[in-house]
Enzyme design. Structure first.
Site, mmCIF file in Angstrom:
data_model
loop_
_atom_site.group_PDB
_atom_site.id
_atom_site.type_symbol
_atom_site.label_atom_id
_atom_site.label_comp_id
_atom_site.label_asym_id
_atom_site.label_seq_id
_atom_site.Cartn_x
_atom_site.Cartn_y
_atom_site.Cartn_z
ATOM 1 N N ASP A 98 0.812 -1.227 0.000
ATOM 2 C CA ASP A 98 0.000 0.000 0.000
ATOM 3 C C ASP A 98 0.843 1.275 0.000
ATOM 4 O O ASP A 98 0.308 2.358 0.285
ATOM 5 C CB ASP A 98 -0.954 0.002 1.204
ATOM 6 C CG ASP A 98 -2.178 -0.874 0.954
ATOM 7 O OD1 ASP A 98 -2.523 -1.095 -0.225
ATOM 8 O OD2 ASP A 98 -2.781 -1.335 1.932
ATOM 9 N N ASP A 161 -6.436 -5.028 -4.473
ATOM 10 C CA ASP A 161 -6.207 -3.629 -4.060
ATOM 11 C C ASP A 161 -4.891 -3.085 -4.619
ATOM 12 O O ASP A 161 -4.731 -1.886 -4.843
ATOM 13 C CB ASP A 161 -6.145 -3.493 -2.532
ATOM 14 C CG ASP A 161 -7.046 -4.437 -1.774
ATOM 15 O OD1 ASP A 161 -7.409 -5.489 -2.317
ATOM 16 O OD2 ASP A 161 -7.375 -4.135 -0.622
ATOM 17 N N ARG A 233 -15.738 -3.390 -2.555
ATOM 18 C CA ARG A 233 -14.598 -2.478 -2.681
ATOM 19 C C ARG A 233 -13.491 -3.121 -3.518
ATOM 20 O O ARG A 233 -12.796 -2.437 -4.267
ATOM 21 C CB ARG A 233 -14.074 -2.012 -1.320
ATOM 22 C CG ARG A 233 -13.111 -0.834 -1.479
ATOM 23 C CD ARG A 233 -12.849 -0.028 -0.227
ATOM 24 N NE ARG A 233 -12.209 -0.800 0.818
ATOM 25 C CZ ARG A 233 -12.819 -1.268 1.890
ATOM 26 N NH1 ARG A 233 -14.115 -1.056 2.087
ATOM 27 N NH2 ARG A 233 -12.173 -1.960 2.806
ATOM 28 N N TRP A 237 -11.713 -1.462 -6.590
ATOM 29 C CA TRP A 237 -10.246 -1.338 -6.759
ATOM 30 C C TRP A 237 -9.827 -1.898 -8.108
ATOM 31 O O TRP A 237 -8.968 -1.331 -8.797
ATOM 32 C CB TRP A 237 -9.486 -2.072 -5.649
ATOM 33 C CG TRP A 237 -9.513 -1.556 -4.252
ATOM 34 C CD1 TRP A 237 -9.540 -2.337 -3.121
ATOM 35 C CD2 TRP A 237 -9.434 -0.202 -3.778
ATOM 36 N NE1 TRP A 237 -9.520 -1.552 -1.986
ATOM 37 C CE2 TRP A 237 -9.438 -0.239 -2.355
ATOM 38 C CE3 TRP A 237 -9.376 1.045 -4.400
ATOM 39 C CZ2 TRP A 237 -9.384 0.916 -1.565
ATOM 40 C CZ3 TRP A 237 -9.329 2.195 -3.613
ATOM 41 C CH2 TRP A 237 -9.334 2.121 -2.228
HETATM 42 N N1 GLY Z 1 -6.808 -1.876 0.800
HETATM 43 C C1 GLY Z 1 -7.554 -2.382 1.899
HETATM 44 C C2 GLY Z 1 -8.989 -2.095 1.816
HETATM 45 O O1 GLY Z 1 -9.518 -1.710 0.792
HETATM 46 O O2 GLY Z 1 -9.634 -2.258 2.815
#
Ligand code: GLY
Length: 396
Positions: A98, A161, A233, A237
């Site tokens: 990240d 992600d 999510r 992403w």
């Molecule tokens: N990248 C971690 C989340 O989306 O929670």
């Protein structure tokens, strides 16, 4: 891109948001918030929490507002957020897949605006560490580090992600002229396109690869409700992440991948326009995740812009001109507006005595707590409006 009435809605909403943010950014000027408790931002800037993966979004919001208004207050808060992340660059376990989420909206955004060499240095250190997570046998960037008490072996794990972090590598190659960063990003994106996207256009959250020989071993449900489910999510992403890889490389595979996920996402938007935590969650579970709606809207807007550019390069007959109404680009922009208007009408807290914007955000389906405010929901809602206004600072 938008008709007059829609443009007016964007500007009204953006101005309303900025008015609220002017107040709460002053109240939270020396914090790095993640969520709110009783309407007050928490603060993740202490030693224990400074490496938290979301700690770049507050700075990113400030850079967007600076791009919108030029108010120095926003720039100062963004610069403070960026500086406070410096100890993380010296903390091997605090760095991970990240790095893009933390340093693109802070140091790299600063560098794009000011050309500050210290900011460039921070961005390149973060990119170097991200590149160092590459597994060359499996052609993927490893997710997460091993944490205390961890029982899983994460050496072969990659997550959808991570597609959102690849732009840090594209930027590093553009800045240095050294192709290694981009090569790693492209290899990871190719592996993700092959192994994360299912035939119906939905995506896995976690894929485990053989970390010595390469090749997919299995998938996990991760933050969604289970194996083979569809954590919203994660879908967002993937949608936005592949779109960004397309924008940086112009490789058709990434555009096709983004469109496939987008078509799946748009088809699954519920009647009420509010996004659940997982598209496969049981009917009796009503938990929402507003962050997924905001992130997907950003990806859909970029895809619509891409379609618009392609169309602008073509000559249309009268009949084709009519058909354009229902073409892909307008489908995406309509879906993005529907998501954003629903959030603005039903899920944004407009009370300027409180510090949150988007409500009913959820980190993970199996968490004990659901439906609260989360900073990246606020960030992407703002970014989507900035895109539509034409004032966006392009962060990714
Ligand atoms: N990248 C971690 C989340 O989306 O929670």
């Amino acid at each position: 891109m938008l008709e007059k009435e829609k443009r007016e809605w964007v500007w009204e909403t953006l101005n309303r948001e900025e008015q609220k943010m002017e107040k709460f950014s002053e109240r939270s000027a020396h914090k790095i918030p993640y969520t709110t408790r009783d309407g007050v931002h928490d603060d993740r800037s202490d030693d224990e929490n400074i490496a938290w993966w979301t700690n770049g979004f507050w700075g990113g919001m400030m850079w967007q507002l600076y791009a919108l208004t030029g108010k120095v207050q926003y720039r100062q808060i963004a610069e403070e957020n960026e500086r406070r992340l410096d100890p993380v660059l010296m903390n091997y376990n605090g760095l991970d897949h990240d790095n893009g989420f933390r340093w693109l909206p802070t140091a790299v955004a600063d560098y794009r605006v000011t050309k500050n060499p210290q900011s460039k240095n921070r961005g390149l250190l973060a990119a170097g560490n991200l590149a160092g997570r590459y597994n060359s046998a499996g052609k993927f960037i490893r997710a997460w580090n091993d944490w205390e008490g961890n029982t899983d072996d994460h050496r072969g794990w990659a997550i959808i992600d991570c597609m959102m972090n690849l732009p840090l590598l594209y930027w590093a190659s553009e800045e240095t002229g050294d192709p290694r960063f981009r090569q790693i990003a492209v290899n990871h994106a190719d592996t993700a396109a092959e192994n994360f996207i299912r035939p119906d256009g939905s995506v896995h959250h976690i894929v485990e690869f053989d970390f010595e020989k390469g090749g997919m071993r299995k998938s996990y449900g991760g933050q969604g409700c289970g194996v083979g489910s569809s954590w919203t999510r994660g879908q967002a992403w993937g949608l936005y992440g592949f779109t960004l890889s397309y924008l940086h490389t112009k490789a058709p595979l990434y555009l096709q991948s983004a469109q496939k996920i987008a078509d799946y996402f748009v088809t699954n938007i519920p009647e009420n326009g509010l996004i659940p935590v997982d598209f496969c969650q049981p009917r009796e579970v009503s938990w929402e995740d507003s962050t997924a709606a905001a992130i997907a809207a950003c990806g859909l807007i970029e895809l619509a812009k891409t379609e618009e550019k392609k169309e602008a390069d073509r000559d249309y007959t009268e009949k084709e001109e009519k058909d354009r109404e229902c073409c892909r680009g307008s489908l995406y922009i309509r879906a993005a507006l529907r998501l954003l208007k629903t959030l603005a009408a039903r899920r944004v807290n407009w009370n300027d005595e409180e510090d949150d914007l988007l409500t009913r955000c959820t980190a993970a389906y199996h968490d004990a707590e659901h439906e609260y405010s989360i900073i990246y929901g606020d960030y992407y809602f703002l970014e989507a409006l900035m895109k539509l206004s034409g004032k966006e600072l392009f962060i990714w």
